[in-house]
Write an enzyme that holds these catalytic residues in place. Structure first.
Site, PDB file in Angstrom:
ATOM      1  N   HIS A  73       0.847  -1.198   0.000  1.00 35.77           N
ATOM      2  CA  HIS A  73       0.000   0.000   0.000  1.00 35.77           C
ATOM      3  C   HIS A  73       0.874   1.236   0.000  1.00 35.77           C
ATOM      4  O   HIS A  73       1.667   1.434   0.916  1.00 35.77           O
ATOM      5  CB  HIS A  73      -0.882   0.048   1.253  1.00 35.77           C
ATOM      6  CG  HIS A  73      -2.018  -0.919   1.225  1.00 35.77           C
ATOM      7  ND1 HIS A  73      -3.096  -0.835   2.065  1.00 35.77           N
ATOM      8  CD2 HIS A  73      -2.243  -1.986   0.434  1.00 35.77           C
ATOM      9  CE1 HIS A  73      -3.933  -1.815   1.805  1.00 35.77           C
ATOM     10  NE2 HIS A  73      -3.436  -2.537   0.824  1.00 35.77           N
ATOM     11  N   TYR A 201      -8.891   5.053   7.990  1.00 35.83           N
ATOM     12  CA  TYR A 201      -9.014   5.355   9.420  1.00 35.83           C
ATOM     13  C   TYR A 201     -10.091   6.422   9.561  1.00 35.83           C
ATOM     14  O   TYR A 201      -9.939   7.527   9.026  1.00 35.83           O
ATOM     15  CB  TYR A 201      -7.703   5.911   9.987  1.00 35.83           C
ATOM     16  CG  TYR A 201      -6.592   4.895  10.159  1.00 35.83           C
ATOM     17  CD1 TYR A 201      -5.758   4.548   9.099  1.00 35.83           C
ATOM     18  CD2 TYR A 201      -6.352   4.312  11.400  1.00 35.83           C
ATOM     19  CE1 TYR A 201      -4.709   3.633   9.281  1.00 35.83           C
ATOM     20  CE2 TYR A 201      -5.311   3.405  11.587  1.00 35.83           C
ATOM     21  CZ  TYR A 201      -4.505   3.062  10.516  1.00 35.83           C
ATOM     22  OH  TYR A 201      -3.477   2.166  10.696  1.00 35.83           O
ATOM     23  N   PRO A 293      -3.135  -0.141  19.171  1.00 32.27           N
ATOM     24  CA  PRO A 293      -2.929  -0.615  17.798  1.00 32.27           C
ATOM     25  C   PRO A 293      -3.088   0.435  16.696  1.00 32.27           C
ATOM     26  O   PRO A 293      -2.766   0.166  15.541  1.00 32.27           O
ATOM     27  CB  PRO A 293      -3.982  -1.717  17.642  1.00 32.27           C
ATOM     28  CG  PRO A 293      -5.013  -1.432  18.674  1.00 32.27           C
ATOM     29  CD  PRO A 293      -4.316  -0.750  19.800  1.00 32.27           C
ATOM     30  N   LYS A 297       2.051  -0.467  15.163  1.00 30.19           N
ATOM     31  CA  LYS A 297       3.483  -0.535  15.450  1.00 30.19           C
ATOM     32  C   LYS A 297       3.932  -1.772  16.238  1.00 30.19           C
ATOM     33  O   LYS A 297       5.126  -2.067  16.281  1.00 30.19           O
ATOM     34  CB  LYS A 297       3.920   0.715  16.240  1.00 30.19           C
ATOM     35  CG  LYS A 297       3.954   1.987  15.402  1.00 30.19           C
ATOM     36  CD  LYS A 297       5.164   2.004  14.492  1.00 30.19           C
ATOM     37  CE  LYS A 297       5.110   3.047  13.414  1.00 30.19           C
ATOM     38  NZ  LYS A 297       4.773   2.543  12.082  1.00 30.19           N
ATOM     39  N   TYR A 385       4.594   6.311   9.944  1.00 40.36           N
ATOM     40  CA  TYR A 385       3.719   5.166   9.642  1.00 40.36           C
ATOM     41  C   TYR A 385       4.477   4.091   8.852  1.00 40.36           C
ATOM     42  O   TYR A 385       4.339   2.898   9.131  1.00 40.36           O
ATOM     43  CB  TYR A 385       2.493   5.652   8.857  1.00 40.36           C
ATOM     44  CG  TYR A 385       1.381   4.627   8.809  1.00 40.36           C
ATOM     45  CD1 TYR A 385       0.522   4.446   9.897  1.00 40.36           C
ATOM     46  CD2 TYR A 385       1.189   3.831   7.687  1.00 40.36           C
ATOM     47  CE1 TYR A 385      -0.479   3.498   9.872  1.00 40.36           C
ATOM     48  CE2 TYR A 385       0.180   2.881   7.642  1.00 40.36           C
ATOM     49  CZ  TYR A 385      -0.654   2.719   8.740  1.00 40.36           C
ATOM     50  OH  TYR A 385      -1.651   1.782   8.708  1.00 40.36           O
TER      51      TYR A 385
HETATM   52  P1  FAD Z   1       3.178 -12.247  21.046  1.00 44.47           P
HETATM   53  O1  FAD Z   1       2.703 -12.242  19.639  1.00 44.47           O
HETATM   54  O2  FAD Z   1       2.203 -11.991  22.134  1.00 44.47           O
HETATM   55  O3  FAD Z   1       3.908 -13.637  21.270  1.00 44.47           O
HETATM   56  C1  FAD Z   1       4.272 -14.092  22.563  1.00 44.47           C
HETATM   57  C2  FAD Z   1       4.196 -15.606  22.570  1.00 44.47           C
HETATM   58  O4  FAD Z   1       4.593 -16.073  23.847  1.00 44.47           O
HETATM   59  C3  FAD Z   1       2.779 -16.115  22.353  1.00 44.47           C
HETATM   60  O5  FAD Z   1       2.774 -17.091  21.341  1.00 44.47           O
HETATM   61  C4  FAD Z   1       2.371 -16.657  23.707  1.00 44.47           C
HETATM   62  O6  FAD Z   1       1.459 -17.739  23.599  1.00 44.47           O
HETATM   63  C5  FAD Z   1       3.721 -17.090  24.250  1.00 44.47           C
HETATM   64  N1  FAD Z   1       3.753 -17.209  25.712  1.00 44.47           N
HETATM   65  C6  FAD Z   1       3.094 -16.457  26.634  1.00 44.47           C
HETATM   66  N2  FAD Z   1       3.363 -16.906  27.872  1.00 44.47           N
HETATM   67  C7  FAD Z   1       4.218 -17.926  27.728  1.00 44.47           C
HETATM   68  C8  FAD Z   1       4.836 -18.817  28.661  1.00 44.47           C
HETATM   69  N3  FAD Z   1       4.615 -18.714  29.968  1.00 44.47           N
HETATM   70  N4  FAD Z   1       5.650 -19.782  28.182  1.00 44.47           N
HETATM   71  C9  FAD Z   1       5.874 -19.903  26.864  1.00 44.47           C
HETATM   72  N5  FAD Z   1       5.295 -19.110  25.933  1.00 44.47           N
HETATM   73  C10 FAD Z   1       4.485 -18.144  26.365  1.00 44.47           C
HETATM   74  N6  FAD Z   1       1.030  -4.675  15.476  1.00 44.47           N
HETATM   75  C11 FAD Z   1       1.467  -4.146  14.295  1.00 44.47           C
HETATM   76  O7  FAD Z   1       2.671  -3.952  14.124  1.00 44.47           O
HETATM   77  N7  FAD Z   1       0.597  -3.802  13.292  1.00 44.47           N
HETATM   78  C12 FAD Z   1      -0.740  -3.976  13.424  1.00 44.47           C
HETATM   79  O8  FAD Z   1      -1.471  -3.725  12.470  1.00 44.47           O
HETATM   80  C13 FAD Z   1      -1.239  -4.503  14.679  1.00 44.47           C
HETATM   81  N8  FAD Z   1      -2.548  -4.709  14.862  1.00 44.47           N
HETATM   82  C14 FAD Z   1      -2.975  -5.370  15.981  1.00 44.47           C
HETATM   83  C15 FAD Z   1      -4.317  -5.636  16.103  1.00 44.47           C
HETATM   84  C16 FAD Z   1      -4.772  -6.328  17.224  1.00 44.47           C
HETATM   85  C17 FAD Z   1      -6.236  -6.612  17.336  1.00 44.47           C
HETATM   86  C18 FAD Z   1      -3.844  -6.767  18.232  1.00 44.47           C
HETATM   87  C19 FAD Z   1      -4.310  -7.552  19.444  1.00 44.47           C
HETATM   88  C20 FAD Z   1      -2.508  -6.488  18.119  1.00 44.47           C
HETATM   89  C21 FAD Z   1      -2.052  -5.788  16.999  1.00 44.47           C
HETATM   90  N9  FAD Z   1      -0.710  -5.500  16.845  1.00 44.47           N
HETATM   91  C22 FAD Z   1      -0.292  -4.880  15.685  1.00 44.47           C
HETATM   92  C23 FAD Z   1       0.259  -5.880  17.869  1.00 44.47           C
HETATM   93  C24 FAD Z   1       0.996  -7.188  17.540  1.00 44.47           C
HETATM   94  O9  FAD Z   1       0.074  -8.226  17.298  1.00 44.47           O
HETATM   95  C25 FAD Z   1       1.917  -7.553  18.714  1.00 44.47           C
HETATM   96  O10 FAD Z   1       2.686  -6.430  19.051  1.00 44.47           O
HETATM   97  C26 FAD Z   1       2.851  -8.722  18.360  1.00 44.47           C
HETATM   98  O11 FAD Z   1       2.141  -9.937  18.343  1.00 44.47           O
HETATM   99  C27 FAD Z   1       4.014  -8.821  19.345  1.00 44.47           C
HETATM  100  O12 FAD Z   1       4.776  -9.975  19.087  1.00 44.47           O
HETATM  101  P2  FAD Z   1       5.514 -10.723  20.277  1.00 44.47           P
HETATM  102  O13 FAD Z   1       6.187 -11.893  19.642  1.00 44.47           O
HETATM  103  O14 FAD Z   1       6.312  -9.758  21.048  1.00 44.47           O
HETATM  104  O15 FAD Z   1       4.355 -11.180  21.268  1.00 44.47           O
HETATM  105  C1  DHB Z   2      -4.725  -3.375  11.099  1.00 46.63           C
HETATM  106  C2  DHB Z   2      -4.495  -3.255  12.449  1.00 46.63           C
HETATM  107  C3  DHB Z   2      -4.100  -2.034  12.952  1.00 46.63           C
HETATM  108  O1  DHB Z   2      -3.854  -1.901  14.268  1.00 46.63           O
HETATM  109  C4  DHB Z   2      -3.930  -0.927  12.121  1.00 46.63           C
HETATM  110  O2  DHB Z   2      -3.552   0.256  12.651  1.00 46.63           O
HETATM  111  C5  DHB Z   2      -4.150  -1.065  10.771  1.00 46.63           C
HETATM  112  C6  DHB Z   2      -4.559  -2.301  10.257  1.00 46.63           C
HETATM  113  C7  DHB Z   2      -5.140  -4.697  10.573  1.00 46.63           C
HETATM  114  O3  DHB Z   2      -5.339  -5.615  11.372  1.00 46.63           O
HETATM  115  O4  DHB Z   2      -5.283  -4.846   9.357  1.00 46.63           O
END
Ligand code: FAD
Ligand code: DHB
Length: 401
Positions: A73, A201, A293, A297, A385
């Site tokens: 995009h 948005y 979110p 980021k 962004y």
């Molecule tokens: P996580 O993905 O949370 O991974 C952590 C892992 O550790 C998980 O698999 C969990 O099961 C595991 N774990 C937990 N406890 C334990 C334990 N005790 N022992 C072993 N394993 C364990 N980010 C963006 O950049 N862009 C977006 O558009 C965006 N949109 C989002 C929309 C939503 C609805 C949500 C909820 C989040 C969004 N995010 C977005 C944020 C993004 O999903 C997270 O920041 C990202 O998943 C972080 O990755 P991580 O590996 O640090 O943590």
């Molecule tokens: C999506 C999630 C976000 O948090 C955002 O800012 C833009 C798009 C998505 O899930 O597609």
């Protein structure tokens, strides 16, 4: 007692990316995850990848699906007062863009890549714990009825916000900065072709709404709702009525309606725990910080943390240097705060707050009017962004590009 160089807790994007980066550099690791493999892959979460995250996945060679199905995009829309305003990300940033691609697909490909290396990755581990963080870390867990004690040089806490690594740091070591928001996001995955090529948005009197997508046949939508909203309060009909009320613009644009495949509510918070290191434990991704979110980021920050960590571990194992490990937290935290600021700003600019007055509403409309008519303001949004430049080069983290 078995041994590895780096024990990685959590098989989310941070843990899996780190495992791949280390493997590339000949550094051994063991990954332990408490959930089922399918659960980790099917969890619907982020969708927006910064240019740097895409480049990292390509440099790592875990990008077949991303290159085939990722949607590049070059712009996004801000919608308010019944009109959509396009921000030309590529034109404002010298050709940079974002890629819309499901986090779960990224995770699926990273799990496949890890499996191909033949190095250990345990799902459904129980009683995961870490100790000896000051000098000789041990990662303990149970798997298939067997108890594992793994002696590690270092532990990477990539276990998300609710993981065990951050709480294993003794009390008084971490300083926590936190803000909760008086709303959450209700997200739905919809079987309907996206009605716009780019994200929209929306700031509306009734609250924020976001139009996104996952593929040419799947739309992803979000609604601002009260923070503790039960998903059971929202029938599909109620979701559509609210979605259309907020998103429909004067020219008749609105999302295509279709069957709701999945729905859930996520609370919103800003959270930073510093330092991101204690002894031989390094926190990365959501384990150390959460952003609301709106700025998209979270996943991207997780990727930039582990790039910095991989670079520091490489310099330790190759040259015996500890300087980059010592600087890990400071280097990451600078980026984290910039992403926090941007995410807070996007959130405040686009959401309605419960105590908003009529003055606040007009002021926010004026903010958006300025933002979409000033090249300087649009450039600032665009460069944040698409993502700020990486802290360390791919080459210095052992990737040939
Ligand atoms: P996580 O993905 O949370 O991974 C952590 C892992 O550790 C998980 O698999 C969990 O099961 C595991 N774990 C937990 N406890 C334990 C334990 N005790 N022992 C072993 N394993 C364990 N980010 C963006 O950049 N862009 C977006 O558009 C965006 N949109 C989002 C929309 C939503 C609805 C949500 C909820 C989040 C969004 N995010 C977005 C944020 C993004 O999903 C997270 O920041 C990202 O998943 C972080 O990755 P991580 O590996 O640090 O943590
Ligand atoms: C999506 C999630 C976000 O948090 C955002 O800012 C833009 C798009 C998505 O899930 O597609």
């Amino acid at each position: 007692m078995t041994r590895t160089q780096v024990g990685i807790v959590g098989a989310g994007p941070a843990g899996l990316l780190l495992a791949q980066l280390l493997h590339r550099n000949g550094i051994d690791s063991l990954v332990v995850e408490n959930r089922r493999r399918d659960y980790v892959i099917d969890r619907v979460r982020a969708g927006v990848l910064e240019q740097g995250t895409v480049d990292l996945l390509i440099a790592l060679g875990v990008s077949a699906g991303l290159c085939r199905a990722g949607l590049r995009h070059e712009g996004l829309h801000l919608s308010f007062g019944g009109k959509r305003h396009r921000i030309d990300l590529a034109e404002l940033t010298g050709g940079k863009a974002i890629t819309v691609y499901g986090q779960n697909e990224v995770v699926r490909e990273l799990i496949d890549a890890r499996t191909r290396t033949g190095r250990p990755l345990y799902f459904e581990a129980d009683h995961v714990s870490v100790d000896g963080l000051d000098s000789a870390p041990v990662l303990r867990f149970e798997h298939d009825g067997a108890h594992h004690d793994v002696q590690c040089d270092f532990i990477a806490g990539c276990d998300g916000f609710h993981g065990i690594c951050r709480p294993s740091i003794p009390e008084g070591v971490l300083t926590v900065f936190e803000r909760e928001y008086p709303f959450g996001w209700l997200g739905v995955l919809v079987e309907a072709p996206p009605s716009s090529h780019e994200l929209v948005y929306t700031y509306h009197e009734r609250g924020f709404a976001l139009f996104s997508m996952r593929s040419p046949t799947i739309t992803r939508l979000y609604l601002q709702v009260p923070p503790d909203e039960a998903i059971g309060n929202w029938s599909d009909e109620a979701i559509w009525a609210e979605m259309l009320a907020r998103m429909t613009t004067e020219d008749g644009w609105q999302p295509n309606v279709g069957p709701v495949l999945q729905k859930s509510v996520t609370p919103m918070r800003s959270f930073v725990a510093v330092p991101m290191r204690h002894g031989r434990l390094f926190l990365a991704g959501d384990a150390a910080h959460i952003v609301p979110p709106t700025g998209a980021k979270g996943l991207n920050l997780a990727a930039s943390d582990v790039l910095v960590l991989a670079h520091a571990l490489k310099s330790f194992y190759e040259r015996g240097q500890t300087q980059c490990l010592d600087e890990y937290s400071d280097v990451c935290v600078r980026r984290v705060w910039k992403a926090q600021r941007f995410s807070w700003w996007m959130t405040s600019t686009l959401h309605r707050f419960p105590d908003d007055s009529a003055f606040d509403y007009q002021r926010q409309l004026a903010d958006l009017d300025y933002l979409t008519s000033s090249r300087a303001a649009m450039t600032s949004l665009a460069e944040q962004y698409v993502g700020l430049p990486p802290e360390v080069s791919f080459e210095s983290a052992g990737l040939n590009v």
